[in-house]
Structures are given as C-alpha cells and as structure tokens.
Design a protein around this motif. Sequence first.
Motif, mmCIF file in Angstrom:
data_model
loop_
_atom_site.group_PDB
_atom_site.id
_atom_site.type_symbol
_atom_site.label_atom_id
_atom_site.label_comp_id
_atom_site.label_asym_id
_atom_site.label_seq_id
_atom_site.Cartn_x
_atom_site.Cartn_y
_atom_site.Cartn_z
ATOM 1 N N LEU A 5 0.835 -1.204 0.000
ATOM 2 C CA LEU A 5 0.000 0.000 0.000
ATOM 3 C C LEU A 5 0.866 1.248 0.000
ATOM 4 C CD1 LEU A 5 -2.770 -0.878 2.643
ATOM 5 C CD2 LEU A 5 -2.877 -1.127 0.160
ATOM 6 N N PHE A 6 0.314 2.310 -0.601
ATOM 7 C CA PHE A 6 0.942 3.617 -0.482
ATOM 8 C C PHE A 6 0.483 4.273 0.821
ATOM 9 C CE2 PHE A 6 0.968 3.049 -5.141
ATOM 10 C CZ PHE A 6 2.319 3.275 -5.379
ATOM 11 N N GLY A 7 1.310 5.196 1.282
ATOM 12 C CA GLY A 7 0.956 5.922 2.490
ATOM 13 C C GLY A 7 1.770 7.196 2.598
ATOM 14 N N TRP A 8 1.521 7.938 3.661
ATOM 15 C CA TRP A 8 2.228 9.196 3.904
ATOM 16 C C TRP A 8 3.021 9.101 5.201
ATOM 17 C CZ3 TRP A 8 2.339 12.623 0.101
ATOM 18 C CH2 TRP A 8 1.327 12.587 -0.860
ATOM 19 N N LEU A 9 4.280 9.515 5.135
ATOM 20 C CA LEU A 9 5.096 9.563 6.345
ATOM 21 C C LEU A 9 4.762 10.862 7.074
ATOM 22 C CD1 LEU A 9 8.893 8.673 6.542
ATOM 23 C CD2 LEU A 9 7.770 10.230 8.116
ATOM 24 N N ILE A 10 4.118 10.727 8.235
ATOM 25 C CA ILE A 10 3.634 11.902 8.951
ATOM 26 C C ILE A 10 4.695 12.482 9.871
ATOM 27 C CG2 ILE A 10 1.818 12.774 10.455
ATOM 28 C CD1 ILE A 10 0.958 11.824 7.607
ATOM 29 N N ARG A 11 5.374 11.600 10.616
ATOM 30 C CA ARG A 11 6.458 12.098 11.473
ATOM 31 C C ARG A 11 7.380 10.932 11.827
ATOM 32 N NH1 ARG A 11 2.228 11.502 15.177
ATOM 33 N NH2 ARG A 11 2.805 10.386 17.090
ATOM 34 N N ARG A 12 8.566 11.281 12.350
ATOM 35 C CA ARG A 12 9.525 10.292 12.821
ATOM 36 C C ARG A 12 9.687 10.419 14.324
ATOM 37 N NH1 ARG A 12 14.569 9.924 8.607
ATOM 38 N NH2 ARG A 12 15.390 8.771 10.401
ATOM 39 N N THR A 13 9.940 9.276 14.969
ATOM 40 C CA THR A 13 10.054 9.272 16.424
ATOM 41 C C THR A 13 10.931 8.106 16.863
ATOM 42 O OG1 THR A 13 8.773 9.169 18.477
ATOM 43 C CG2 THR A 13 7.944 7.888 16.637
ATOM 44 N N ASP A 14 11.247 8.096 18.151
ATOM 45 C CA ASP A 14 11.969 6.963 18.749
ATOM 46 C C ASP A 14 11.026 5.979 19.409
ATOM 47 O OD1 ASP A 14 14.682 7.833 18.204
ATOM 48 O OD2 ASP A 14 14.327 9.423 19.671
ATOM 49 N N THR A 15 9.742 6.347 19.504
ATOM 50 C CA THR A 15 8.790 5.568 20.298
ATOM 51 C C THR A 15 7.999 4.612 19.426
ATOM 52 O OG1 THR A 15 8.575 7.447 21.790
ATOM 53 C CG2 THR A 15 6.890 5.720 21.957
ATOM 54 N N ILE A 16 7.933 3.360 19.852
ATOM 55 C CA ILE A 16 7.087 2.358 19.194
ATOM 56 C C ILE A 16 5.808 2.214 20.012
ATOM 57 C CG2 ILE A 16 6.907 -0.055 18.478
ATOM 58 C CD1 ILE A 16 9.951 -0.106 18.223
ATOM 59 N N GLU A 17 4.671 2.335 19.368
ATOM 60 C CA GLU A 17 3.399 2.328 20.084
ATOM 61 C C GLU A 17 2.567 1.093 19.776
ATOM 62 O OE1 GLU A 17 1.452 6.003 19.246
ATOM 63 O OE2 GLU A 17 2.949 7.212 20.297
#
Length: 694
Positions: A72-84
């Motif tokens: 699937l295509f998607g949009w990278l909204i933000r980068r972080t160190d946290t896995i949720e």
Amino acid sequence: MPQTDALFDLPEHRATLPPAPDGWPKQPVAKILLEAPVLHLDRHFDYLIPKELDAAAQPGVRVKVRFGHQQLFGWLIRRTDTIETAARLTTIKTVVSALPVLEAKVFELAQQIAQHYGSITADVLRVVVPRRVAGVEREIAEQIADHSIPAPPPIPEAKEAPLTDSGAPDFRWDLLDGAEQLFTPEHHGHYALTLPSAHGSWDAMGVLADAAHRLAASQQNTLIVVPDHKHLSRLQRHLEDRIGSRAFVMLSGEQGNTARYRSFLKILTGQHRVVIGTRSAIWAPLEHIDAIVVWEPTSEHLIEPRTPYFHVHTVARFRASQHGARLVLASTSRALEIQHLVANGQLQQIGADRPTRKALAPRVVATADSFHAERDPLAQIARIPHLAHQTAREALDGKHGRPGPVLVQVARAGFIPGLFCTNCGESARCRHCTGPLGFTDRFAVERHEATCRWCGIKERHFACTNCGGRQLRAGARGVRRTADELGRAFPMTPVMSSSADHMLVTVGEQPAIVIATPGAEPVATDGYAAALLLDGDAQLQREGLNVPEQVLGHWMRAATLVRPSTQGGTVVVTAEYDDAVAALVQMNPIAWATRQLAQRQQLGLPPAMRVAELIGPSHEVQKTIRNTPLPYQSEESPWIGPVPVDEATHRALLFFPDHVAEQVVGALKTTRAQLSARGETTSVRLRIDPTDVL
C-alpha cells in the motif's frame, strides 16, 4: 498481518527495535497514514526506517509499505523513537516522492476537515496532492539542491484606475464599507462581501485581481478560489494586465497532470505570492496565507463530488483560522448559508451603501406586476411577452442609451429538451433506457422525431406508457429554440448562445442577442444594455428547498451584468410576483436572505440546523442508526427514514443543532468504523450538510 492490536483490545505491551546489521538511524520509527479507503484504518501505523532510506524518509513524503499481504501507499507523517504497538514491525519498502509534498499545516487541516465531515484523512488527501509527475519532481528537487529556487517577483504598487464619465460611480475600495481592513497586515477578520455590480470597473474578477495586486505589493500572500474555468480565465487575464503572468500561479484540474503538478510544487517551494484556481486550489500548499477569497462560495462547483463531499467555503474558514488570515466570501447575491454565518457573528458584512447600490442598479421590471399585467393580459402565458420584445428592441437600437448587447437567460440548454404527453401530461420517456425525450432542432419538430437525451436513440413513433397517447407537447424551451425564435424576431441582429457545452467568456459592445443558461452568462465589455430573464416560473416551480435561493442567485448574476438605469440598463423578469422576484426588483438579496433565514430558524430547517445523510442498503443503514449513540435524548427517533431512493438504496436523514455537531458527527464516524472493522457494513455512505436532499 502487522499491528493487529489496532483492531483488538490487547494487553499494553510495546515492541522494541530488532537488531540490524548496520544499526538504525536516529528516530527510526515512522508514523505512516495509509492510503486505504477503510474507516477503521484511519490512524497512524508504525514502520521502521532502514538506514539506506534515512535521508529520503522525511515527514511529508509518500511511501510504499507492506500491510498484511498487500503493498500500500501511504504518507510519512512524522519520525520518532517511540514504538506504540506490540506487533512485529516491518520496514518501509520505498520512498516514492523525492520531495516532502505533504505540507504539515495542510495535513493538519485535512485532519480537521475529515473530522468535520465524518470521513477519513486519506480521502481528503486524495484531493490535496495532485497526481505525481516524477520528471517535474526531479526538476524541482535539483533546483532545491542547487539553491536556485526563484524568489517571488517584486510587485509594484497598484495604481488608481482613471475615472470614467459613465455617470455611475467607478469602483473604489472606499465605496465598500469596512473594506479597508482587507489590506491591513496581521488583520484576521472574516467577511461576507456582496458586489452591487459586476461589469465595467466593477467586474468581479477585476475587483479580485486588484485586491490580489494590492496585497502582493505589500508582500502579503493571497489565495483566490473561483467556481469554474470561465471565471478563472477572466481572473487570469486581469492579473496578467496588472502584475504580469510570472507574478502568480494557477492551480486547476483543467491544466493537465504535468502543468498542475508543476504549479503545485512552485507553490510548495514559495515561488509565488498570488495563487488562483478552482475547487482543489483551496489546498494550495502556501507556507503562510494572509488573505483567502472565495467567489460564489455556495456554487455547486465548489462542493467536492466525492467523499468527504466538503464545501470549499468551510475549508476556507478552517484554513483562514489556522493561518490567522483574512477571509472574504464574495458574491453578487447572498446565500442563506452565508447569511447564517453573518447572523451567528462568524462573518462580518461589508458592501456598498444604499446610494451606491442605487446608482449602479439597472431598472428591473416584472411582467407579473399589476401595471404591466393590465397593459398586456397575455404576459402571463406568453414565454416572451411584448414588454420583453420591446425592451430588447429599444436596447439594440439605443433608445435610452448606447446601443449594446441584450442578455437572454433561459432555464435549459438544447432546443426543446423536455417533452410531455398531450393527453395525460406524463413526461415522455425513451422505450430503451427510460431517459427523457426532446426535440434537438426545428427540423426534428417538423418530422415529429424525438431523441433520447441519455442514449441518443431517435423515437419516431412515440406511445405514452401511461395512457397510450401519441401526441407530444413541449416543456421548457432551450437555448437553441430561443435562439431560433429571437433570430426570426430580430432578423438583422447577431444571435449568440452560451451553455455548459459551449461557453462564451466575454462578448463585445456591439448590439447582439446573447442567449445563455444560468451560470454560463458571458461578460459584456461595456455591460449589457438589457437582460431578459425567461422561464422564471419554470425555474421556481422545481422541487427543492434551495430552489428560490438558487434562482435568485442566477437572476442577480445576470442583472449585475447590465448597465445602470442612468445609462438605460433594463432587466425584465417573466415570473409570478413573489418574494424572490421582489428581491430582484429591489436589487436587495441580503434583506431577502435575512427573511428566509428567520423562517428556516422557526421551522428547524438548514442552514439553521445541520444535516447528516446515510445512504446505502436498507439493513446496513438501519444497523448504523441503531448503533449510533446521539448526545441528546428524544422521545421519538430523531432520524427521518430510511426511505427508498431506488431498488437497492435507502436514505435516512438526521437534523441536529450546531452546538452538538461535533459529537453527532464523531459518533457517526466511530460507529461506521466499528461496524466496518467487524465487517458488518461496507457500503453506507455519510454526507454532512448535503445541499440536494430537501
């Protein structure tokens, strides 16, 4: 499938980064919004960014990822160190776009609009970013790398237009009460503007171009949205005359993919201060906006035809608040939606005072008033009464002023687009597809040869399905039939026509008859000497809550193209004398809108009340209604319906006050997402504030 904890209530547990041979970059977790039209997937999913994609994987880029067994295509909204999530993470497969084309503020606005209309952000983003053209993207990326992106060109100060000796006041901003605030930096008022005239120096597109010029000269960014290509081409010409073709950029679906994407990227990289366009231009990725102007804000062309069915003026209000920008919703008439915002204090009213409006207004005559009805008893049944013929002749001959063109507004295109059975009055329908039958030209009438407007099959032996009758009578006359009639009545006068399939933008000042459907009226260089508004009763008798408002808007647009009464300008309207006709005669649509709004408030009808529409299979609509908790109690079900639309589809309506709108829309969105996740409903469509259901 990764991240299935999004669909189930699993214990709180967070995954950790798996080992990688080359290690992970800083902030290796990407929050991805999938381009999936599925309600319960309207959230961010965690993916890992491999080290080789570290530089390319920036917020705002389009990516390709694995989701379950799909790519699937998607949009990278933000980068972080946290896995949720507790699920095993996979890596981003590809960074598709070379540039971060989804601007942060635009994404935030898309989320707000999705929430406002009970939709998903991915559906909004489908409209926001044009189709990608890789070559154009590489070209702009190279300019960024070389630091060769051009800065916005300097704009000289606007000069006052020379005065004319027309006898009517020339356009000046100080003739509009409150308009001086539109050019004040840092000012962020929201306004409703009604122009009293739309030709000559008051030409609406010329006024908007002048506003953009003044704002750009003081280094302010302006976004102007117009309903269609006819308005856009006129606005483009006015801006070229004022600031040159390189000083603004146009964003429109008419451009084609390559030109549109290039314009989009030029806006994204800050190359222009003035952006103009049609519906999708409201999403133009300007970093900062000082003023937003929407012309004819309630036009049907400014409503997105696909989910989430947003209204441009609503997006404009959200966006103006987001940027602290001035907002102007401008027209020659006054829609009830706009008047409702004025009454609620969300818009301030600006416009010309009464003496200015009177000096610019043409003389408006209704053939149904008692004076003219007594002088011409046949005026009530004649499509083109004697008064209309006389007015056209005098305007063409210049009896009361300069000779000039005459505008004739008719309800329909075609020759005779609607036919009925003479015996029973039933609409004549095609035997093959049940489409409406009509006569395409005068020869078809003589041959008694009707043609289906849907499939094009000719019908030479009509038989009514209701009574078996074989005789046809004409319904509404179209543009071509009217042109045929007036061409014979005025044999030495040029006759031109303008409709959706062949639209004229402007006409000259020479005497001519210009026949147009509503919305297709060309602008006359020196204003029309007269206008004949035909088929008024046929238009007003159509079904629909907003029909009088729409018809008055069509009439006002035509009337404001006519010269002032001091120059002999005359408008003749052929309709029964009612509230809408009286508003046209007085050239005062604001007073009419105020009275109509008061009646709607008493009756609890839009726009005083908000509306939600559910449409789909009956059992799915009923299940959605049963599972939606409303934030207020009612002894009876507040829903109207479901009622059948066709054999497979049912519709239900919900009216609710504005103060609970956020909770109601949120409850509908949540319920649909839950049912979608369980696979219980898949095809129920939600529309908020539709304009075509009442």
